[in-house]
Scaffold this motif. Sequence first.
Motif, PDB file in Angstrom:
ATOM      1  N   VAL A   1      -0.626  24.165   7.071  1.00  0.00           N
ATOM      2  CA  VAL A   1      -1.108  22.781   7.050  1.00  0.00           C
ATOM      3  C   VAL A   1      -2.616  22.787   7.312  1.00  0.00           C
ATOM      4  CG1 VAL A   1      -1.006  20.537   8.201  1.00  0.00           C
ATOM      5  CG2 VAL A   1       1.097  21.836   7.791  1.00  0.00           C
ATOM      6  N   ALA A   2      -3.375  22.169   6.431  1.00  0.00           N
ATOM      7  CA  ALA A   2      -4.832  22.185   6.535  1.00  0.00           C
ATOM      8  C   ALA A   2      -5.299  21.428   7.776  1.00  0.00           C
ATOM      9  CB  ALA A   2      -5.449  21.553   5.285  1.00  0.00           C
ATOM     10  N   HIS A   3      -6.156  22.070   8.564  1.00  0.00           N
ATOM     11  CA  HIS A   3      -6.743  21.465   9.755  1.00  0.00           C
ATOM     12  C   HIS A   3      -8.058  22.174  10.037  1.00  0.00           C
ATOM     13  CE1 HIS A   3      -4.568  24.997  11.194  1.00  0.00           C
ATOM     14  NE2 HIS A   3      -5.366  25.014  12.244  1.00  0.00           N
ATOM     15  N   MET A   4      -8.913  21.559  10.841  1.00  0.00           N
ATOM     16  CA  MET A   4     -10.179  22.204  11.183  1.00  0.00           C
ATOM     17  C   MET A   4      -9.914  23.357  12.153  1.00  0.00           C
ATOM     18  SD  MET A   4     -12.178  20.623   9.274  1.00  0.00           S
ATOM     19  CE  MET A   4     -13.708  21.426   9.781  1.00  0.00           C
ATOM     20  N   GLU A   5     -10.690  24.445  11.988  1.00  0.00           N
ATOM     21  CA  GLU A   5     -10.501  25.601  12.857  1.00  0.00           C
ATOM     22  C   GLU A   5     -10.569  25.169  14.322  1.00  0.00           C
ATOM     23  OE1 GLU A   5     -12.360  30.055  13.742  1.00  0.00           O
ATOM     24  OE2 GLU A   5     -13.341  28.707  12.319  1.00  0.00           O
ATOM     25  N   THR A   6      -9.589  25.628  15.087  1.00  0.00           N
ATOM     26  CA  THR A   6      -9.437  25.185  16.479  1.00  0.00           C
ATOM     27  C   THR A   6      -9.139  26.369  17.373  1.00  0.00           C
ATOM     28  OG1 THR A   6      -8.594  23.015  15.789  1.00  0.00           O
ATOM     29  CG2 THR A   6      -8.082  23.712  18.032  1.00  0.00           C
ATOM     30  N   LEU A   7      -9.761  26.374  18.545  1.00  0.00           N
ATOM     31  CA  LEU A   7      -9.514  27.394  19.562  1.00  0.00           C
ATOM     32  C   LEU A   7      -9.001  26.711  20.825  1.00  0.00           C
ATOM     33  CD1 LEU A   7     -12.747  29.544  19.120  1.00  0.00           C
ATOM     34  CD2 LEU A   7     -10.479  29.995  18.154  1.00  0.00           C
ATOM     35  N   THR A   8      -7.937  27.247  21.401  1.00  0.00           N
ATOM     36  CA  THR A   8      -7.367  26.692  22.628  1.00  0.00           C
ATOM     37  C   THR A   8      -7.971  27.391  23.835  1.00  0.00           C
ATOM     38  OG1 THR A   8      -5.279  26.243  21.485  1.00  0.00           O
ATOM     39  CG2 THR A   8      -5.239  26.221  23.890  1.00  0.00           C
ATOM     40  N   LEU A   9      -8.468  26.603  24.775  1.00  0.00           N
ATOM     41  CA  LEU A   9      -9.063  27.104  26.014  1.00  0.00           C
ATOM     42  C   LEU A   9      -8.287  26.518  27.187  1.00  0.00           C
ATOM     43  CD1 LEU A   9     -12.763  26.390  25.013  1.00  0.00           C
ATOM     44  CD2 LEU A   9     -11.597  28.588  24.866  1.00  0.00           C
ATOM     45  N   HIS A  10      -7.960  27.349  28.157  1.00  0.00           N
ATOM     46  CA  HIS A  10      -7.204  26.846  29.305  1.00  0.00           C
ATOM     47  C   HIS A  10      -8.149  26.604  30.486  1.00  0.00           C
ATOM     48  CE1 HIS A  10      -3.364  27.133  27.301  1.00  0.00           C
ATOM     49  NE2 HIS A  10      -3.708  28.324  26.854  1.00  0.00           N
ATOM     50  N   THR A  11      -8.566  27.649  31.148  1.00  0.00           N
ATOM     51  CA  THR A  11      -9.548  27.512  32.243  1.00  0.00           C
ATOM     52  C   THR A  11     -10.669  28.513  31.991  1.00  0.00           C
ATOM     53  OG1 THR A  11      -8.232  29.042  33.592  1.00  0.00           O
ATOM     54  CG2 THR A  11      -7.853  26.676  33.905  1.00  0.00           C
TER      55      THR A  11
END
Length: 303
Positions: A123-133
């Motif tokens: 599914v097309a979406h903008m590049e995303t990075l998950t950050l926790h702390t």
Amino acid sequence: MTDHGSGEGSSSVLAAAVECLTGTVPTTIDARPFLVGGAGRAIMEGGRLTLTVPAVGAVAQVVEAPEVVVVYEIPPVERARFAGFQRVLRASGVACLGGGDARAWHAATDKGAMVARFRRAGVAHMETLTLHTPDAATALAAFTRLGGDVWARPVIGAGGADVFHVCTPGRLEDVRLHYAATGQGWLLSRDAGNVDREGRRHQLRVVVLGEEVLRVCEHVQHDPDQPCNESLGAVSSVLRPARLPRHLARLAVDATRALGLPFGGVDLVAEHGGVVFEVNVHPVLDVPGGLPGVAVPFVKAHY
């Protein structure tokens, strides 16, 4: 069944839809006692489901062997505590369109899980990075990798709260410290460039049920550094579903399906060929045309 502490108004619209379709006033149940630690009880006896909502100073509300249970308007921050009830509901066999699917709800509520599902499904979406702390260096590395023009948003959130447009390392550090102080995990996404010639942000909310687009609403935000939420100043206008380009309709359906949801409100933009921001489990129904256009077909699908 809804959170009776909510003020968004979807509960009354759903009740009106049930009465419109069946001629009967529905039984309304507060979902809050069915959260973990609550006094609500969902019990299977002889293959029949019984729901009991204890009342303070009055007779308990008991619903035996419901044919249909419509679940809606459960706040994102409470959905994990609602999963135990959902498992009972799903095992009961009572008709409940997606309301008993705790895994799908989790995928749509935890934005890190959502992005992972989008990647797997293409599914097309903008590049995303998950950050926790993250420490400052980790956050800066993610910011740089994404091109230095990004949006930060909490892993679990609603209504555009704690969402920030970030274009400088100084702003990034302020945002990092904010999330650390509030104890929130967060994500960074490339800016989608969804700005018109007048410098306004714009996006679409596309509500889908199965393969059908029920409602399309365009949100325009005059402040390009704010999310396209009405609560933050965006102006909305309803569009005819037939005006939605076919590839965007397909994108909305595919995004909802990727999360395991039969119904949802998809936030997307046409830029980059069409990209999805997120899918909302419970789009607000107390909106122009919400009763006939969304609530009635949604409730009808349960039957």
